[in-house]
Design an enzyme around this catalytic site. Structure first.
Site, PDB file in Angstrom:
ATOM      1  N   TYR A  64       0.762  -1.186  -0.117  1.00 57.51           N
ATOM      2  CA  TYR A  64      -0.134   0.096  -0.099  1.00 57.51           C
ATOM      3  C   TYR A  64       0.754   1.233   0.017  1.00 57.51           C
ATOM      4  O   TYR A  64       2.169   1.346   0.760  1.00 57.51           O
ATOM      5  CB  TYR A  64      -0.748   0.021   1.350  1.00 57.51           C
ATOM      6  CG  TYR A  64      -2.347  -0.346   0.944  1.00 57.51           C
ATOM      7  CD1 TYR A  64      -3.109   0.503   0.140  1.00 57.51           C
ATOM      8  CD2 TYR A  64      -3.023  -1.349   1.456  1.00 57.51           C
ATOM      9  CE1 TYR A  64      -4.372  -0.041  -0.279  1.00 57.51           C
ATOM     10  CE2 TYR A  64      -4.368  -1.791   1.151  1.00 57.51           C
ATOM     11  CZ  TYR A  64      -4.776  -1.051   0.268  1.00 57.51           C
ATOM     12  OH  TYR A  64      -6.217  -1.293   0.080  1.00 57.51           O
ATOM     13  N   GLU A  66      -0.575   4.702  -0.409  1.00 62.51           N
ATOM     14  CA  GLU A  66      -1.262   6.134  -0.550  1.00 62.51           C
ATOM     15  C   GLU A  66      -0.488   7.291  -0.007  1.00 62.51           C
ATOM     16  O   GLU A  66       0.452   7.064   0.689  1.00 62.51           O
ATOM     17  CB  GLU A  66      -2.561   6.101   0.521  1.00 62.51           C
ATOM     18  CG  GLU A  66      -3.531   5.060  -0.087  1.00 62.51           C
ATOM     19  CD  GLU A  66      -4.896   4.945   0.521  1.00 62.51           C
ATOM     20  OE1 GLU A  66      -5.216   5.705   1.440  1.00 62.51           O
ATOM     21  OE2 GLU A  66      -5.569   4.248   0.363  1.00 62.51           O
ATOM     22  N   ASP A 241      -6.379  15.612 -23.391  1.00 66.00           N
ATOM     23  CA  ASP A 241      -6.299  14.075 -23.081  1.00 66.00           C
ATOM     24  C   ASP A 241      -5.662  13.476 -24.052  1.00 66.00           C
ATOM     25  O   ASP A 241      -6.221  13.407 -25.196  1.00 66.00           O
ATOM     26  CB  ASP A 241      -7.976  13.391 -22.948  1.00 66.00           C
ATOM     27  CG  ASP A 241      -7.887  11.758 -22.551  1.00 66.00           C
ATOM     28  OD1 ASP A 241      -6.624  11.442 -22.986  1.00 66.00           O
ATOM     29  OD2 ASP A 241      -8.972  11.485 -22.239  1.00 66.00           O
ATOM     30  N   THR A 270      -3.261   7.831 -21.079  1.00 67.27           N
ATOM     31  CA  THR A 270      -3.021   6.495 -20.646  1.00 67.27           C
ATOM     32  C   THR A 270      -1.419   5.913 -21.181  1.00 67.27           C
ATOM     33  O   THR A 270      -0.796   7.104 -21.713  1.00 67.27           O
ATOM     34  CB  THR A 270      -3.903   5.484 -21.508  1.00 67.27           C
ATOM     35  OG1 THR A 270      -3.873   5.568 -22.835  1.00 67.27           O
ATOM     36  CG2 THR A 270      -5.304   5.326 -21.005  1.00 67.27           C
ATOM     37  N   LYS A 273      -1.185   2.891 -24.937  1.00 68.17           N
ATOM     38  CA  LYS A 273      -1.585   2.912 -26.187  1.00 68.17           C
ATOM     39  C   LYS A 273      -0.460   3.065 -27.023  1.00 68.17           C
ATOM     40  O   LYS A 273       0.574   2.237 -27.164  1.00 68.17           O
ATOM     41  CB  LYS A 273      -2.680   4.003 -26.458  1.00 68.17           C
ATOM     42  CG  LYS A 273      -3.973   3.752 -25.622  1.00 68.17           C
ATOM     43  CD  LYS A 273      -5.132   4.688 -25.994  1.00 68.17           C
ATOM     44  CE  LYS A 273      -6.530   4.185 -25.083  1.00 68.17           C
ATOM     45  NZ  LYS A 273      -6.504   4.957 -23.907  1.00 68.17           N
ATOM     46  N   ARG A 279      -0.630  -1.105 -18.661  1.00 70.22           N
ATOM     47  CA  ARG A 279      -2.086  -0.444 -18.683  1.00 70.22           C
ATOM     48  C   ARG A 279      -2.347   0.559 -17.549  1.00 70.22           C
ATOM     49  O   ARG A 279      -1.852  -0.223 -16.327  1.00 70.22           O
ATOM     50  CB  ARG A 279      -3.250  -1.551 -18.805  1.00 70.22           C
ATOM     51  CG  ARG A 279      -4.364  -1.251 -18.740  1.00 70.22           C
ATOM     52  CD  ARG A 279      -5.266  -2.496 -19.070  1.00 70.22           C
ATOM     53  NE  ARG A 279      -4.982  -2.977 -20.512  1.00 70.22           N
ATOM     54  CZ  ARG A 279      -5.223  -2.579 -21.572  1.00 70.22           C
ATOM     55  NH1 ARG A 279      -6.292  -1.506 -21.339  1.00 70.22           N
ATOM     56  NH2 ARG A 279      -5.171  -3.012 -22.797  1.00 70.22           N
TER      57      ARG A 279
HETATM   58  N1  DSN Z   1     -11.102   2.240 -24.979  1.00 72.85           N
HETATM   59  C1  DSN Z   1     -10.070   3.104 -25.448  1.00 72.85           C
HETATM   60  C2  DSN Z   1     -10.081   3.432 -26.851  1.00 72.85           C
HETATM   61  O1  DSN Z   1     -10.253   2.186 -27.456  1.00 72.85           O
HETATM   62  O2  DSN Z   1     -10.005   4.541 -27.708  1.00 72.85           O
HETATM   63  C3  DSN Z   1     -10.359   4.597 -25.031  1.00 72.85           C
HETATM   64  O3  DSN Z   1     -10.832   4.687 -23.524  1.00 72.85           O
END
Ligand code: DSN
Length: 478
Positions: A64, A66, A241, A270, A273, A279
């Site tokens: 943990y 936090e 974003d 994120t 990607k 992730r």
């Molecule tokens: N789920 C993602 C996508 O496929 O674009 C975005 O959150």
């Protein structure tokens, strides 16, 4: 049997897991086999490096932590501090940001951290101040009521879903849609491009607290300098974003007006990607919002995932290497080759092409819905996802579009020639598929007809295309 470090590591891990629950070990092995065999064109997916994957499977998961680096609510966090600080340092250096927060578990979480930071910074609310010094679970119903009343209906202006915006930018199925009074800007119906004059007009009329830029299905660059000017003109906080295109920012494909970091007050992303990490999520900001962002846990996040932060540090270190810039450039080259191949074969693309990592095909020209096209392609070994197109007559469930992206196949090493061959396979499936009907003979938006022999033949060609580009060649599980 290979004896390199990666093969030994993954084989040993599976052996240990198999001794407890063999079905999990089998599923992990099956997932690798499936990923190796499929032509993965999902624009938001990628393949993280073995080092990134291995950094997640360890005892950091047991801790943990936090709080923030050096200021934890639990004892014994010195090693978590090391990896969180490293992840933040790599992120700051890579993106040129003053502050980086590596704790968000996902993109939704990163956006929630940003929203709360902006609200706390901009809105005078005693209830919010109370909420910040207490655990969320300790807030009474009266606290929540006061919070809602004092925050009022703060306004958010973001890109509409059918133009490629994201659910977390103020839409009803996400908590942001309950927190904010939201209005959307779309795209020009003739070109499919963002019309900045219309965005400015909407901002003048609506006077949002937050102007959001960023997308999950817009195949073009966004001019963040202009968006910031619009935000400034109405006193809005400008949030970007960049989840989808973070890898293109990291790899310096998007620079100047197209790099969000120097222009936005706050940037979320994120890490899994185009950035090719584990992730998870992340927030970047200037010093003004840093303290509020660092309150993300426990304000809106559960305990940090130190094992994932360790993997973020590894992946961000990889993204700082010179070869990542080459990778990022090839992602866009491949998307453009794929778009050109589809256009030459007569496909209709939203905006007529791409200058990022994704391509949006309007499949209505093939007489199909997105759902029918997605399933027919999947039958043929091509993994994509259906997506709304601007002003989509089939709505967000059936849709009229197929979104395809190149980050994953570029990681495998496929190039322009293979993109053209991929365009041919997609075109073959879409021209050979026809819309089906329901049991009562009525037209169906889901049913379709595709000769299984065609699907099998395309599947075989897709597999042949992948053969020279093995996925995780360094990992031999046999
Ligand atoms: N789920 C993602 C996508 O496929 O674009 C975005 O959150």
């Amino acid at each position: 049997m290979s004896h390199n470090a990666e093969s030994t590591a993954f084989r040993s891990a599976l052996e240990v897991i198999r001794a407890v629950e063999p079905r999990v070990a089998d599923a992990i092995g099956a997932e690798l086999a499936d990923q190796r065999e499929s032509l993965k064109l999902i624009a938001s997916e990628n393949y993280a490096s073995p080092a990134t994957l291995l950094a997640m499977g360890n005892w950091f998961s047991d801790k943990y932590a936090e709080g923030t680096v050096g200021r934890r609510f639990y004892a014994g966090c010195q090693n978590v501090d090391t990896v969180e600080a490293l992840a933040a340092e790599h992120a700051r250096e890579l993106f040129g940001a003053a502050h980086a927060y590596a704790q968000p578990h996902s993109g939704i979480d990163a956006n929630l951290v940003a929203f709360w930071a902006i609200l706390a910074d901009r809105v005078e609310s005693p209830a919010l101040k109370r909420a910040q010094v207490r655990q969320v679970n300790d807030l009474t119903e009266a606290d929540w009521f006061a919070l809602r009343r004092e925050l009022g209906d703060q306004r958010m202006l973001g890109m509409s879903l059918d133009a490629g915006g994201h659910l977390t930018h103020g839409f009803r199925p996400n908590i942001s849609g309950k927190m904010f009074d939201q209005r959307s800007y779309g795209t020009d119906p003739a070109t499919g491009l963002i019309d900045y004059d219309r965005v400015a007009e909407a901002a003048r009329e609506f006077k949002p607290l937050i102007l959001v830029a960023g997308y999950s299905a817009y195949p073009r660059k966004v001019n963040f300098r202009i968006m910031r000017e619009i935000a400034d003109s109405v006193g809005a906080t400008f949030m970007v974003d960049m989840a989808h295109f973070a890898g293109l920012v990291a790899g310096k494909v998007f620079t100047g007006d197209f790099d969000p970091v120097p222009h936005a007050h706050i940037v979320t992303t994120t890490t899994h990607k185009s950035l090719r990490g584990p992730r998870g999520g992340m927030v970047l900001c200037g010093p003004e919002l840093a303290d509020q962002v660092d309150r993300g846990c426990p304000m809106v996040l559960g305990g940090p995932l130190p094992h994932v932060m360790a993997a973020k540090a590894v992946a961000l270190a990889e993204a700082r290497r010179p070869d990542f810039a080459d990778y990022a450039r090839r992602i866009v080259d491949n998307a453009q080759a794929l778009a050109d191949g589809l256009l030459r074969r007569g496909a209709t693309l939203v905006t007529g092409g791409t200058d990022n990592h994704l391509v949006l095909i309007d499949v209505s020209g093939y007489g199909l819905t997105g759902r029918q096209a997605e399933q027919a392609l999947l039958d043929s070994g091509i993994v994509t996802n259906r997506n709304a197109v601007p002003q989509d007559p089939n709505g967000a469930w059936y849709t009229s579009g197929i979104r395809i992206g190149t980050p994953a196949l570029t990681t495998r090493g496929l190039g322009a020639a293979e993109m053209d061959a991929t365009a041919e396979l997609i075109h073959t499936v879409l021209t050979q598929t026809t819309a089906g009907s329901g049991p009562d003979g009525a037209p169906s938006k889901a049913k379709y007809v595709l000769d299984p022999a065609v699907a099998e033949q395309v599947g075989k060609q897709a597999a042949d295309l992948l053969t020279p580009f093995p996925l995780y060649p360094e990992v031999d599980l046999t």
